[in-house]
Write a protein that holds these residues in place. Structure first.
Motif, PDB file in Angstrom:
ATOM      1  N   THR B 568     -72.768  67.306 119.866  1.00 37.73           N
ATOM      2  CA  THR B 568     -71.763  66.593 118.155  1.00 37.73           C
ATOM      3  C   THR B 568     -72.179  65.115 118.738  1.00 37.73           C
ATOM      4  O   THR B 568     -72.671  64.450 117.672  1.00 37.73           O
ATOM      5  CB  THR B 568     -70.964  67.204 118.013  1.00 37.73           C
ATOM      6  N   GLU B 569     -72.421  64.870 119.650  1.00 40.81           N
ATOM      7  CA  GLU B 569     -72.243  63.907 119.830  1.00 40.81           C
ATOM      8  C   GLU B 569     -73.452  62.599 119.735  1.00 40.81           C
ATOM      9  O   GLU B 569     -73.402  62.088 118.609  1.00 40.81           O
ATOM     10  CB  GLU B 569     -71.476  62.766 120.826  1.00 40.81           C
ATOM     11  N   LYS B 570     -74.679  63.217 119.993  1.00 35.09           N
ATOM     12  CA  LYS B 570     -75.882  62.569 119.388  1.00 35.09           C
ATOM     13  C   LYS B 570     -75.405  62.811 118.421  1.00 35.09           C
ATOM     14  O   LYS B 570     -76.466  61.706 117.649  1.00 35.09           O
ATOM     15  CB  LYS B 570     -76.904  63.943 120.443  1.00 35.09           C
ATOM     16  N   TRP B 571     -75.408  63.925 117.956  1.00 30.71           N
ATOM     17  CA  TRP B 571     -75.611  64.043 115.712  1.00 30.71           C
ATOM     18  C   TRP B 571     -74.976  63.015 115.806  1.00 30.71           C
ATOM     19  O   TRP B 571     -75.435  62.210 114.734  1.00 30.71           O
ATOM     20  CB  TRP B 571     -74.893  65.789 115.694  1.00 30.71           C
ATOM     21  N   TYR B 572     -73.786  62.894 115.458  1.00 29.65           N
ATOM     22  CA  TYR B 572     -73.026  61.726 115.052  1.00 29.65           C
ATOM     23  C   TYR B 572     -73.458  60.394 115.428  1.00 29.65           C
ATOM     24  O   TYR B 572     -73.451  59.416 114.420  1.00 29.65           O
ATOM     25  CB  TYR B 572     -71.742  61.874 115.810  1.00 29.65           C
ATOM     26  N   ALA B 573     -74.633  60.015 116.540  1.00 29.13           N
ATOM     27  CA  ALA B 573     -74.899  58.915 116.387  1.00 29.13           C
ATOM     28  C   ALA B 573     -75.602  58.839 116.253  1.00 29.13           C
ATOM     29  O   ALA B 573     -76.498  57.621 115.070  1.00 29.13           O
ATOM     30  CB  ALA B 573     -74.984  59.052 118.223  1.00 29.13           C
ATOM     31  N   ALA B 574     -76.137  59.780 115.701  1.00 25.93           N
ATOM     32  CA  ALA B 574     -77.901  59.709 114.855  1.00 25.93           C
ATOM     33  C   ALA B 574     -77.411  59.290 113.140  1.00 25.93           C
ATOM     34  O   ALA B 574     -78.185  59.148 113.092  1.00 25.93           O
ATOM     35  CB  ALA B 574     -78.571  61.245 114.779  1.00 25.93           C
ATOM     36  N   LEU B 575     -75.813  60.178 112.729  1.00 25.54           N
ATOM     37  CA  LEU B 575     -75.393  59.859 111.624  1.00 25.54           C
ATOM     38  C   LEU B 575     -75.348  58.419 111.368  1.00 25.54           C
ATOM     39  O   LEU B 575     -75.279  57.674 110.707  1.00 25.54           O
ATOM     40  CB  LEU B 575     -74.404  60.588 111.024  1.00 25.54           C
ATOM     41  N   ILE B 576     -74.808  57.557 112.523  1.00 24.01           N
ATOM     42  CA  ILE B 576     -74.280  56.343 112.359  1.00 24.01           C
ATOM     43  C   ILE B 576     -75.734  55.490 112.781  1.00 24.01           C
ATOM     44  O   ILE B 576     -75.839  54.822 111.362  1.00 24.01           O
ATOM     45  CB  ILE B 576     -73.193  55.854 113.649  1.00 24.01           C
ATOM     46  N   LYS B 577     -76.650  55.567 112.992  1.00 27.34           N
ATOM     47  CA  LYS B 577     -77.920  55.130 112.701  1.00 27.34           C
ATOM     48  C   LYS B 577     -78.364  55.360 111.713  1.00 27.34           C
ATOM     49  O   LYS B 577     -78.341  53.959 111.447  1.00 27.34           O
ATOM     50  CB  LYS B 577     -78.916  55.972 113.619  1.00 27.34           C
ATOM     51  N   LYS B 578     -77.986  56.352 111.067  1.00 27.70           N
ATOM     52  CA  LYS B 578     -79.102  56.545 109.621  1.00 27.70           C
ATOM     53  C   LYS B 578     -78.553  55.974 108.664  1.00 27.70           C
ATOM     54  O   LYS B 578     -79.124  55.036 107.988  1.00 27.70           O
ATOM     55  CB  LYS B 578     -78.565  57.909 108.914  1.00 27.70           C
ATOM     56  N   ILE B 579     -76.682  55.637 108.184  1.00 30.18           N
ATOM     57  CA  ILE B 579     -76.197  54.666 107.861  1.00 30.18           C
ATOM     58  C   ILE B 579     -76.188  53.441 107.645  1.00 30.18           C
ATOM     59  O   ILE B 579     -76.661  52.735 107.158  1.00 30.18           O
ATOM     60  CB  ILE B 579     -74.377  55.301 108.219  1.00 30.18           C
ATOM     61  N   GLU B 580     -76.563  53.175 109.269  1.00 28.54           N
ATOM     62  CA  GLU B 580     -76.847  51.601 109.673  1.00 28.54           C
ATOM     63  C   GLU B 580     -78.142  51.345 108.700  1.00 28.54           C
ATOM     64  O   GLU B 580     -78.194  50.069 107.793  1.00 28.54           O
ATOM     65  CB  GLU B 580     -77.162  51.634 110.681  1.00 28.54           C
ATOM     66  N   GLU B 581     -78.985  52.287 109.158  1.00 28.12           N
ATOM     67  CA  GLU B 581     -80.178  51.871 108.498  1.00 28.12           C
ATOM     68  C   GLU B 581     -80.643  51.985 106.720  1.00 28.12           C
ATOM     69  O   GLU B 581     -81.033  50.709 106.359  1.00 28.12           O
ATOM     70  CB  GLU B 581     -81.782  53.186 108.535  1.00 28.12           C
ATOM     71  N   ALA B 582     -79.444  52.362 106.852  1.00 27.85           N
ATOM     72  CA  ALA B 582     -79.324  52.205 104.304  1.00 27.85           C
ATOM     73  C   ALA B 582     -78.429  51.565 104.506  1.00 27.85           C
ATOM     74  O   ALA B 582     -79.541  50.327 103.082  1.00 27.85           O
ATOM     75  CB  ALA B 582     -78.454  53.809 104.229  1.00 27.85           C
ATOM     76  N   GLY B 583     -77.835  51.067 105.109  1.00 28.84           N
ATOM     77  CA  GLY B 583     -77.129  49.041 105.074  1.00 28.84           C
ATOM     78  C   GLY B 583     -78.298  48.765 105.412  1.00 28.84           C
ATOM     79  O   GLY B 583     -77.815  47.398 104.179  1.00 28.84           O
ATOM     80  N   GLN B 584     -78.678  48.669 105.878  1.00 25.74           N
ATOM     81  CA  GLN B 584     -79.494  47.325 106.629  1.00 25.74           C
ATOM     82  C   GLN B 584     -80.838  47.190 105.424  1.00 25.74           C
ATOM     83  O   GLN B 584     -81.271  46.308 104.398  1.00 25.74           O
ATOM     84  CB  GLN B 584     -80.522  47.657 107.667  1.00 25.74           C
ATOM     85  N   LEU B 585     -81.512  48.262 104.445  1.00 29.69           N
ATOM     86  CA  LEU B 585     -81.915  48.756 103.853  1.00 29.69           C
ATOM     87  C   LEU B 585     -81.453  48.216 102.575  1.00 29.69           C
ATOM     88  O   LEU B 585     -81.396  46.850 101.106  1.00 29.69           O
ATOM     89  CB  LEU B 585     -82.115  49.646 103.199  1.00 29.69           C
ATOM     90  N   VAL B 586     -79.734  48.316 101.191  1.00 28.87           N
ATOM     91  CA  VAL B 586     -78.991  47.688 101.218  1.00 28.87           C
ATOM     92  C   VAL B 586     -79.028  46.199 100.879  1.00 28.87           C
ATOM     93  O   VAL B 586     -79.274  45.622 100.186  1.00 28.87           O
ATOM     94  CB  VAL B 586     -77.537  48.428 100.927  1.00 28.87           C
ATOM     95  N   SER B 587     -79.197  45.747 102.132  1.00 25.18           N
ATOM     96  CA  SER B 587     -78.140  44.131 102.426  1.00 25.18           C
ATOM     97  C   SER B 587     -79.620  43.713 101.916  1.00 25.18           C
ATOM     98  O   SER B 587     -80.314  42.023 101.405  1.00 25.18           O
ATOM     99  CB  SER B 587     -78.062  44.820 104.158  1.00 25.18           C
TER     100      SER B 587
END
Lengths: 171, 615, 301, 186
Positions: B568-587
């Motif tokens: 689960t830890e890795k899954w959350y880490a991947a989720l965080i990464k995805k959100i960060e990427e989305a945020g970068q796209l937005v910014s």
């Protein structure tokens, strides 16, 4: 004597001064060198595929007042076992370490130092004890070491009331 | 008089004590810490005296307080844990960065817990709930890691917002904030009930750290200040049990959803939403157990064990028959005492040695025998072995599970129960037993005031293991007011669906057995005392105690079997990464210095302003 | 109460005498199978009393305390067992008491042996606990089926239910898959050969026992006899219908124990990860199948 | 007063007798297979001679064992470890030595690395002759040991405790120091 050995010996002869040679077995060669050549010979044969130093041995030629160091190296590609031999002075046995060429020689040199008293300059570990724990006499594999005397001195002998070997003779 | 000894008075008093503690700590650290001891102690005494006032309603301004029996149960438990732990604060003043803030927040968190458990309205519940979250969020970074606090807050915010949504939704439908009334109304309508169940349920699951929300527990518990970990694990986590109890039992979900039972026939009827909770509980038992077995850190290990034990509690509440809910309550009680004691002994070890890494410790039994005994009693309770209180709750839960024929859940529970032997034994062996490291040669036993709460908690664990009916009677009353059948208690005997248990008898027989063993031991020749290093080493000479201490990767062969399992830890880490990427796209697309983008947005804004009304 | 405790003492004495003699007989039988004469039938008594009479070593108070806790816990467990209709505390012989009271003894022994400071003991305990996770879960799932099916977890009641009409109501006949699983688990509990990993004398110098000599060893041997008695009696009571006569009990017990021992002597030892893999592949699947059959289909009730 | 002392003495003697009876027929061995004589133990243990009928069996550690078997020559390095193992055993403990090497050095009588007489360093209860001793001899030796235990003659461990200084002196003389500490023994 197979072809690989022939080529190898010819190659070595062309580069180094060979003092003597011997072929104990089909895939073995024993070559004698001057002690000053040993390091360059070993470095050379290592570059020729002899990557393994199987053992470092020592022979005590007490009448010649010499120690013979025998480096046995092995080639895993051709299966040749090569003995690189040299003789050093027995009264002041000193030699230079080969740990820079074969790092594994560290323990073999300790071994030889412990049993024959040969000092290997440049290998500080060679003065530490390896097999003999707390040895307190001259190196035990030298020919002039009297094992019986040592044993008698150190380990008490059982005294028997009658001498059975002589008693048997009388009958 | 009426107001002086009442719930609002306790809450207000605790807030006042918090301010006082803050001011006094600025003057003298020890004095400030003493206020936390006195404050929580006085609150505990007051709450115990209020037992007769159960079901009384008071209000403080806009906030209403209602002392329900389960609220009283939870409050007393919390106050007990806070009071016990507060003794440790005295010794931690030098180690914590902001002692004044720590003492302040400690008492605020306590006030928040008492308030949340006794709130009459949902709005009060939410306010106090947030008080707990915020207070503990600021305390956690006083320990080892700031990141832990962020993780904690992220998960907590998810739970709180979910609860807030539920509260507002229910308000819009029922027009009231009163907990009892709202939940009664909700239970009339399946949709409302489902919303209440999910939203409040999620808040509970997050707080108690059930899979998949279990990640904050090891992070926060492992990194919080050593004195606050027992509070988190023994105390605040149990607030999740409270929320789950509200969602499942107070609003009788098992009745509301009874029409869509999963397995029909025989006695297996179990509503789907409840079964989902049971399933999550079962998964968290397995995950918590496996992760605890793997942990190398003393505190992290106990934190993961809290995940597993949270699973038992959730299962017990979600099965929703009197035995299972009673078991869940007993388990909350037993686990709160045991895990607080375990964390306190960890804190004592840290106080003396300065590390929680198990591979660096060892042999402390020869220096800290009392801490060892406290830990021993705590783990016996955590592993559910008689004669400690943890056994009673596990017995009740097993009775209920088997009675319902829940094969898979029971398999998970059995695995967790046997697996707990593994992980609780790990610190025992690595920290307390084995070889004493030379660098801990001069370690001393924990100071007296630390011993007091540790011994107290251990004695309570033992007491309620031998005479659990003292607690179970009260729990039975709670069940009755919640609309369930009471427990069948007969003198010292507890009756389950398919068997009886007499814990006092078990303890007595165990005592007799121990006595016989003692006699056998005494009449035979005296043993020769030898040094710890004089052990069988195949007759080889070894001089370094660390080399003879087996502690690192203790269960390596077992761990190897699941090291590649999905995490689960890795899954959350991947989720965080995805959100960060989305945020970068937005910014990248919207917030940058390129003039044309800015002009584009200005034009958009102007258009919006001009035609905003008609758009 | 007092009569209960006295009955408990009686069961304790019977358990010790019978299991210790049987261990000697077992050694004799194994000897005969290996074409040896084997020791006297009372050899195990000699070994135990010899160990008790020796002067051993101690590594500190936890070393002794753990041994006492181990023996005390196990003896308490034995006193709850119903044997041939005698039960010290009727109605209180709940199955879970045995599982968890047994754990007290195991914890005591683990504590004491690791307290000796020997790493081999630590490794042995690690293996014992890991193996416990292996065999206990399938066993408990099978027991879940039995308790659910018969709606009681009291051992004496379970035995009484099975004695209703001869061999046909034994769980051996009604739940054959579960019986096989439980027997495999029993091998693990007894530490018989394919699952002997935690003792492994040639590998980790008998694991937890490595530092014991003298009376501590003797007490642990007594504890081992009692633990064996509990485990085999549990199996006999749960699957072979218990017994109404002493002879019946002894006969069933004999068959179960000697069979386990013979299996042990024919097999080699697993590695610890193989033990876990094995238990979590075959027995656990069979156990779940058995439990589902009982719970959903009502077979074997 | 005298009566009670006598009674206690009698009880002690009785207890001693009982424990000797158990000890005599339950001997657990620690096999320190130092030399060639060890090869004769498997026959003595398995079907042909079946040591277990005397109540003997192999054990894994010195703590559990009653008798230490020295099977053959002992180099200095081994002697060091044997002494360590012997001192770890629980009392009463016995020591059985195999072959001539333990008696007078055997064929290693002149070796610099092998000791001559084991009884200088450790108390020996029974010698078994033969190079190597046949399994019959081994069994006979064990029978002797059992008889000695029954007759209270196997008192080597007491002798060792009483004359520890003398044994220690001999050990030091041969070994230099009892325990070794170098890079291989940390």
């Amino acid at each position: 004597m197979n072809k690989d050995i022939k080529n190898l010996v010819a190659d070595i002869k062309s580069r180094f001064e060979l003092v003597g040679e011997d072929y104990p077995k089909d895939d073995q060669a024993a070559l004698d060198f001057n002690s000053r050549d040993i390091h360059s010979v070993l470095a050379y044969v290592k570059s020729q595929g002899f990557r393994q130093l199987s053992i470092l041995s020592c022979v005590d030629w007490i009448k010649d007042n010499q120690f013979q160091l025998v480096y046995i190296v092995f080639n895993w590609e051709t299966g040749i076992r090569l003995q690189v031999r040299t003789r050093i002075d027995r009264s002041n046995p000193k030699f230079t370490t080969v740990t820079s060429i074969y790092p594994g020689a560290k323990y073999y040199e300790r071994d030889v130092h412990e049993f024959f008293g040969v000092e290997f300059e440049g290998n500080p570990d060679s003065y530490k004890q390896l097999f003999l724990e707390n040895w307190d006499d001259m190196p035990p594999l030298r020919k002039d070491f009297d094992s019986k005397a040592y044993s008698d001195r150190k380990y008490p002998v059982r005294e028997y009331a009658a001498d059975f070997s002589k008693a048997g003779d009388k009958k | 008089m009426d107001f002086i000894l009442s719930v609002p008075a306790i809450v207000v008093g605790l807030f006042a004590a918090a301010v006082l503690a803050y001011l006094l700590t600025k003057a003298n650290k020890i004095l400030g810490a003493l206020i936390t001891v006195l404050g929580s102690g006085a609150a505990l005494a007051a709450m115990l005296m209020l037992k007769g006032d159960i079901n009384s309603v008071q209000s403080l301004g806009a906030l209403g307080f209602k002392l329900t029996d389960y609220g009283w149960f939870f409050s007393v438990l919390m106050l007990l844990i806070f009071f016990s732990v507060s003794f440790f604060n005295l010794y931690w003043m030098k180690k914590i960065i902001h002692p004044a803030a720590y003492n302040f927040l400690y008492l605020v968190a306590l006030a928040g817990t008492v308030g949340a458990f006794t709130a009459k309205d949902f709005i009060g519940l939410f306010i106090f709930w947030e008080t707990i979250v915020w207070a503990s969020m600021f305390i956690i970074p006083f320990g080892k890691s700031r990141n832990a606090s962020v993780v904690y807050y992220a998960f907590s915010a998810f739970g709180s917002l979910s609860m807030l949504f539920g509260i507002l939704y229910l308000y819009s439908k029922t027009g009231s904030f009163d907990i009892q009334y709202v939940l009664e109304q909700a239970s009339m309508n399946t949709t409302y009930a489902l919303v209440a169940f999910i939203t409040i349920g999620i808040a509970g699951l997050v707080k108690i750290g059930v899979f998949p929300f279990h990640l904050w527990l090891p992070k926060a518990h492992g990194n919080a200040p050593d004195t606050f970990s027992p509070i988190l694990s023994g105390g605040l986590v149990k607030a999740g049990g409270f929320a789950a109890f509200l969602a499942v039992i107070v609003m009788p979900s098992y009745k509301v959803f009874a029409s869509n039972a999963l397995f029909l026939g025989r006695e297996l009827a179990m509503p789907v939403p409840n079964y989902i909770l049971v399933f999550l509980g079962a998964v968290s038992i397995v995950v918590g157990t496996l992760m605890a077995i793997k942990s190398e850190d003393f505190k992290k290990l106990i934190a993961y064990s809290s995940v597993a034990n949270g699973g038992y509690i959730i299962i017990g509440i979600a099965i929703a028959d009197s035995l299972s809910v009673g078991g869940a309550f007993m388990h909350m009680f037993a686990h709160a005492l045991a895990s607080a004691a375990a964390f306190l002994s960890a804190a004592a070890v840290v106080h003396r040695t300065g590390t929680t890494k198990m591979s660096e410790l060892g042999g402390l039994i020869h220096r800290m025998p009392l801490t060892y005994l406290v830990y021993l009693i705590a783990i016996i309770s955590m592993a559910g072995i008689p004669p400690m209180s943890g056994f009673i709750s596990k017995w009740m839960l097993f009775q209920s599970m088997i009675g319902k024929g829940m094969v898979f859940t029971a398999a998970a529970a059995f695995f967790g129960s046997i697996g707990s032997f593994l992980y609780v034994f790990r610190p025992l062996s690595a920290v307390f037993l084995g070889q004493l490291s030379p660098k801990h040669e001069s370690v001393k036993e924990a100071p007296f005031l630390m011993q007091v709460p540790m011994i107290g908690l251990s004695l309570l664990t033992l007491l309620f293991g031998v005479f659990p009916n003292i607690v179970l009677r009260f729990i039975s009353d709670i069940l009755k007011t919640a609309g369930l059948d009471g427990l069948t208690l007969n003198g010292l005997v507890i009756s389950g669906t398919n068997g009886q248990l007499n814990p006092s008898l078990v303890s007595l027989i165990f005592g007799i057995g121990f006595f016989i063993a003692l006699i056998i031991f005494i009449i035979h020749p005296k043993s020769r005392k030898v040094d710890l290093m004089d052990t069988y080493t195949a007759s080889e000479f070894i001089y370094t105690p660390e080399l003879l201490h087996y502690s690192y990767a203790f269960y390596a062969p077992f761990e190897r079997l699941y090291e590649n399992a999905p995490s689960t830890e890795k899954w959350y880490a991947a989720l965080i990464k995805k959100i960060e990427e989305a945020g970068q796209l937005v910014s990248y697309t919207f917030f940058n210095n390129k003039p044309r983008i800015i002009v584009f947005w200005m034009v958009c804004a102007v258009i919006a302003l001009l035609w905003g009304g008609s758009l | 109460m007092i009569t209960g405790i006295l009955t408990g003492f009686g069961i304790l004495l019977f358990a010790f005498v019978w299991q210790t003699s049987l261990d000697g007989i077992n050694r004799k039988i194994v000897g005969r199978f290996q074409k040896r004469i084997g020791p006297k039938w009372y050899q195990q008594f000699r070994d135990i009393f010899k160990a008790l009479s020796k002067t051993g070593v101690t590594h500190g108070w936890v070393f002794d305390f753990g041994v006492m806790m181990a023996l005390g816990g196990i003896m308490a467990t034995v006193m709850f067992l119903p044997v041939v209709g005698y039960s010290a505390f009727p109605g209180m012989d709940n199955f879970f008491i045995f599982v968890y009271l047994l754990a007290v003894g195991m914890l005591g022994m683990a504590m004491s042996s690791v307290g000796s400071g020997n790493p081999l003991a630590g490794i042995g305990v690690m293996r014992a606990l890991t193996q416990m996770v292996g065999y206990e879960v399938p066993f408990m799932i099978v027991i879940l089926g039995i308790i659910f099916g018969h709606n009681t977890s009291s051992l004496s009641e379970l035995a009484a239910i099975q004695q209703a009409s001869g061999i046909m109501t034994w769980n051996l006949v009604k739940m054959p898959i579960g019986t096989v699983v439980a027997y495999i688990s029993l091998l693990g509990m007894l530490g018989k050969k394919p699952f002997e990993t935690f003792i492994a004398p040639a590998e980790i110098a008998s694991g937890p026992m490595v530092e014991y000599g003298g009376k501590q060893l003797g007490m642990l041997m007594i504890m081992h006899e009692f633990a064996t008695f509990i485990e085999v009696t549990l199996f006999v009571t749960l699957f072979l219908g218990g017994a109404t006569t002493l002879f019946g009990f002894i006969a069933k017990y004999f068959v179960v124990y000697i069979l386990a021992s013979l299996i042990s002597n024919a097999l080699a030892r697993f590695k610890i990860d193989q033990v876990i893999k094995f238990y979590y592949k075959v027995p656990i699947t069979l156990a779940i199948v058995q439990a589902l059959m009982v719970v959903f289909l009502g077979w074997g009730v | 007063m005298d009566n009670t002392v006598e009674k206690q003495e009698n009880i002690r003697k009785g207890w001693d007798g009982i424990s000797r009876f158990f000890r005599a027929n339950s001997i657990w061995m620690l096999m320190y297979c130092t030399g060639c004589c060890a090869i004769e133990l498997p026959q003595a243990m398995t079907s042909r001679y079946d040591m277990e009928r005397l109540g003997m069996g192999p054990m894994a550690t010195p703590r559990q064992a009653d008798v230490l078997l020295i099977t053959g020559y002992l180099s200095l390095k081994t002697l060091r470890r044997i002494i360590y193992a012997y001192e770890q055993m629980s009392t009463p403990k016995y020591l059985v030595a195999f072959g001539p090497c333990t008696l007078n050095g055997g064929i290693y009588y002149d070796s610099h690395a092998v000791i001559n007489r084991l009884d200088q360093y450790l108390p020996i209860d029974v010698y078994i002759a033969g190079c190597m001793p046949k399994p019959e001899a081994v069994m006979n030796g064990f029978n002797d040991l059992i008889g000695m235990i029954k007759r209270k003659e196997a008192n080597g461990w007491k002798k060792y405790e009483q004359n520890k200084d003398w044994y220690r002196k001999n050990q030091i003389q041969a070994l230099g120091e009892l325990r070794i500490k170098d890079e291989f023994h940390e």
